[in-house]
Scaffold this motif. Structure first.
Motif, short mmCIF file in Angstrom:
data_model
loop_
_atom_site.label_atom_id
_atom_site.label_comp_id
_atom_site.label_asym_id
_atom_site.label_seq_id
_atom_site.Cartn_x
_atom_site.Cartn_y
_atom_site.Cartn_z
N GLN A 190 0.84 -1.20 0.00
CA GLN A 190 0.00 0.00 0.00
C GLN A 190 0.88 1.25 0.00
OE1 GLN A 190 -1.84 1.09 3.77
NE2 GLN A 190 -3.79 1.47 2.74
N LEU A 191 0.46 2.25 -0.79
CA LEU A 191 1.10 3.56 -0.79
C LEU A 191 0.04 4.63 -0.63
CD1 LEU A 191 3.43 5.62 -1.35
CD2 LEU A 191 2.89 5.37 -3.80
N ILE A 192 0.24 5.52 0.34
CA ILE A 192 -0.61 6.69 0.49
C ILE A 192 0.25 7.91 0.16
CG2 ILE A 192 -2.09 8.04 2.01
CD1 ILE A 192 -3.14 5.24 1.51
N TYR A 193 -0.08 8.57 -0.92
CA TYR A 193 0.68 9.74 -1.40
C TYR A 193 -0.16 10.98 -1.16
CZ TYR A 193 3.78 12.33 -4.69
OH TYR A 193 4.66 13.22 -5.27
N VAL A 194 0.34 11.87 -0.31
CA VAL A 194 -0.34 13.14 -0.01
C VAL A 194 0.44 14.25 -0.69
CG1 VAL A 194 -1.12 14.69 1.82
CG2 VAL A 194 -1.09 12.21 2.22
N LYS A 224 -8.34 5.04 -4.68
CA LYS A 224 -9.04 6.29 -4.37
C LYS A 224 -8.12 7.47 -4.66
CE LYS A 224 -11.64 4.36 -0.45
NZ LYS A 224 -11.90 4.49 1.01
N MET A 225 -8.72 8.55 -5.12
CA MET A 225 -8.01 9.82 -5.20
C MET A 225 -8.94 10.87 -4.61
SD MET A 225 -5.89 11.58 -8.26
CE MET A 225 -4.59 10.38 -8.02
N ILE A 226 -8.50 11.50 -3.52
CA ILE A 226 -9.38 12.35 -2.73
C ILE A 226 -8.83 13.78 -2.71
CG2 ILE A 226 -10.52 12.64 -0.50
CD1 ILE A 226 -9.70 9.62 -0.01
N LEU A 227 -9.63 14.70 -3.18
CA LEU A 227 -9.30 16.12 -3.12
C LEU A 227 -9.76 16.62 -1.75
CD1 LEU A 227 -10.04 18.76 -5.89
CD2 LEU A 227 -10.30 19.30 -3.47
N VAL A 228 -8.81 17.03 -0.93
CA VAL A 228 -9.11 17.55 0.41
C VAL A 228 -8.91 19.06 0.38
CG1 VAL A 228 -8.61 17.38 2.87
CG2 VAL A 228 -8.29 15.37 1.40
N ASP A 229 -9.96 19.82 0.59
CA ASP A 229 -9.89 21.27 0.38
C ASP A 229 -9.34 21.97 1.62
OD1 ASP A 229 -10.06 23.60 -1.01
OD2 ASP A 229 -12.16 23.96 -0.55
N LEU A 230 -8.02 21.95 1.75
CA LEU A 230 -7.35 22.64 2.85
C LEU A 230 -7.28 24.14 2.66
CD1 LEU A 230 -6.22 19.70 3.72
CD2 LEU A 230 -4.32 21.01 4.64
N PHE A 231 -7.54 24.60 1.43
CA PHE A 231 -7.33 26.02 1.13
C PHE A 231 -8.55 26.63 0.44
CE2 PHE A 231 -3.50 23.41 0.55
CZ PHE A 231 -2.73 23.86 1.62
N GLU A 276 -5.24 19.99 -1.42
CA GLU A 276 -4.41 18.83 -1.11
C GLU A 276 -5.03 17.62 -1.80
OE1 GLU A 276 -0.89 18.36 1.55
OE2 GLU A 276 -2.07 20.08 0.86
N THR A 277 -4.21 16.69 -2.26
CA THR A 277 -4.70 15.47 -2.89
C THR A 277 -4.12 14.25 -2.19
OG1 THR A 277 -4.71 16.63 -5.03
CG2 THR A 277 -4.97 14.24 -5.08
N VAL A 278 -4.97 13.26 -1.94
CA VAL A 278 -4.54 12.00 -1.34
C VAL A 278 -4.80 10.88 -2.33
CG1 VAL A 278 -4.81 10.41 0.59
CG2 VAL A 278 -5.13 12.87 0.96
N ALA A 279 -3.75 10.20 -2.74
CA ALA A 279 -3.87 9.05 -3.64
C ALA A 279 -3.61 7.78 -2.84
CB ALA A 279 -2.88 9.16 -4.79
N CYS A 280 -4.53 6.83 -2.93
CA CYS A 280 -4.43 5.57 -2.19
C CYS A 280 -4.18 4.45 -3.19
CB CYS A 280 -5.71 5.31 -1.39
SG CYS A 280 -6.21 6.69 -0.34
#
Length: 398
Positions: A350-354, A376-383, A390-394
């Motif tokens: 497993q790789l979690i790339y932030v 999964k690819m998750i757009l996390v709206d930190l800004f 921010e983007t999190v790729a699982c």
């Protein structure tokens, strides 16, 4: 219709878009250009393709048209600022901040938050096209996590000064735009922020130009530095609420993997912002190795410059483990071109790339070898209110 829903708020038809004061209106004599906005780019600018040129115009929306003034040409494209509008989008609203039209800090306050998120998701999807075409990622796997607040979330603010003026530098005019009534700063910092504009005696001992940074430290105290490196007191995410969301999301993805991890590698770990939550939530002891170049007193920390050519060799020499079930990576904006070599060496499942830069993330993921899927690819709206996210790729490896 409420004031904030009026579609013509902010920019008026065939009138100047600029308020009084230190204006960012382009200098007289700059060439005028008719525009019609087709879509938004990834930097929050409207894109116009007419009169034989590609023009990027900030503070516009798709469907809008009018006349703009060109203030820069570069590499076959041009950049402009609205001079007068003929048609305005029904998605346009009045910005909640009086500085929005001049300020370069925010990009989407002229439309509602859901529209802003749709622009960001479109930008992320466009960047990830190579991975979508290769079959490593499906469009259905891309999702968005919205922020609870669009304003008043920043726990850190860097302001630039030139003589007695302090604010943000506008790239179009190279002027400091003062923002005394900025809506982005956390309430806890408001008094110190106001003091910079209310009492400018600070300018008497500081000639020329430089910068000032206000931030909340871990104890909640407001700190002020002048002309120091960015995040001189230690890097922290600027949005505490969304950082908590990010940490929970990452920890859930790792701990709920198909095979529970027995070892965790945290690259570009900093002080363990992301991996500490994983250890807290893990029901069993989870061996972790953190790697970065910043100061860190954890026992499981290795100080290695990950961009150094010999970083992987040094890691193998110093680390108690060389293979890991899960790898967590949170690199700076330039990404991590050596990622594929580390994946070969560590053989994770497993790789979690932030990432704070989806473009360099896409480049790094495209370079990976072997069989893998981006689950999964998750757009996390930190800004919120800006084009940044921010983007999190699982990823899972076979």
């Amino acid at each position: 219709m409420s004031h904030f829903n009026k579609p013509d708020a902010g920019i008026r038809k065939r009138t100047s878009t600029f308020s009084r004061g230190r204006s960012n209106k382009p200098k007289p004599g700059l060439q005028k250009h008719n525009y019609s906005i087709e879509h938004m780019d990834g930097l929050g600018q409207g894109v116009c393709k007419q009169e034989g040129a590609i023009t990027f115009i900030a503070k516009t929306l798709p469907g809008e048209s009018g006349v703009a003034r060109i203030h820069k040409r570069s590499k076959g494209v041009q950049f402009a600022t609205v001079d007068a509008a003929d048609e305005l989008s029904p998605k346009r609203i009045a910005a909640e901040c009086e500085h929005f039209q001049q300020c370069p800090g925010c990009h989407y306050l002229h439309t509602d938050y859901q529209t802003e998120l749709s622009f960001k998701q479109d930008a992320l999807t466009k960047i990830m096209q190579p991975l979508l075409r290769s079959g490593h990622l499906s469009e259905q796997s891309i999702s968005v996590v919205a922020a609870p607040e669009r304003l008043s979330y920043r726990n850190r603010m860097q302001l630039h000064y030139r003589h007695k003026y302090i604010g943000l530098v506008d790239a179009a005019t190279n002027q400091v735009i003062e923002i005394p009534n900025c809506k982005m700063i956390r309430p806890e910092m408001q008094s110190e922020f106001d003091a910079l504009y209310g009492d400018k005696t600070w300018s008497e001992s500081r000639d020329g130009k430089g910068h000032c940074e206000l931030y909340l430290d871990e104890s909640g105290a407001v700190k002020e530095t002048w002309n120091s490196d960015y995040a001189d007191g230690g890097f922290t995410q600027v949005n505490d609420a969304m950082n908590a969301v990010l940490k929970s999301l990452v920890s859930d993805e790792i701990l709920n993997a198909k095979k529970a991890p027995s070892r965790l590698l945290d690259l570009f770990s900093g002080n363990g912002n992301l991996s500490e939550k994983i250890l807290e939530k893990s029901e069993e002891t989870l061996p972790r190795v953190m790697v970065d170049v910043v100061p860190n007193n954890h026992e499981d920390y290795l100080k290695i410059d990950l961009f150094d050519e010999g970083a992987l060799k040094r890691f193998k020499k110093l680390s108690s483990f060389t293979q890991f079930d899960s790898v967590l990576i949170d690199p700076p904006r330039k990404g991590f071109p050596a990622l594929t070599y580390w994946m070969k060496a560590c053989k994770p499942k497993q790789l979690i790339y932030v990432s704070c830069n989806a473009a360099t993330m896409a480049r790094d993921l495209q370079a990976l070898e072997g069989k893998f899927t981006i689950d999964k690819m998750i757009l996390v709206d930190l800004f919120p209110s800006t084009y940044h996210f921010e983007t999190v790729a699982c990823l899972s490896f076979k």
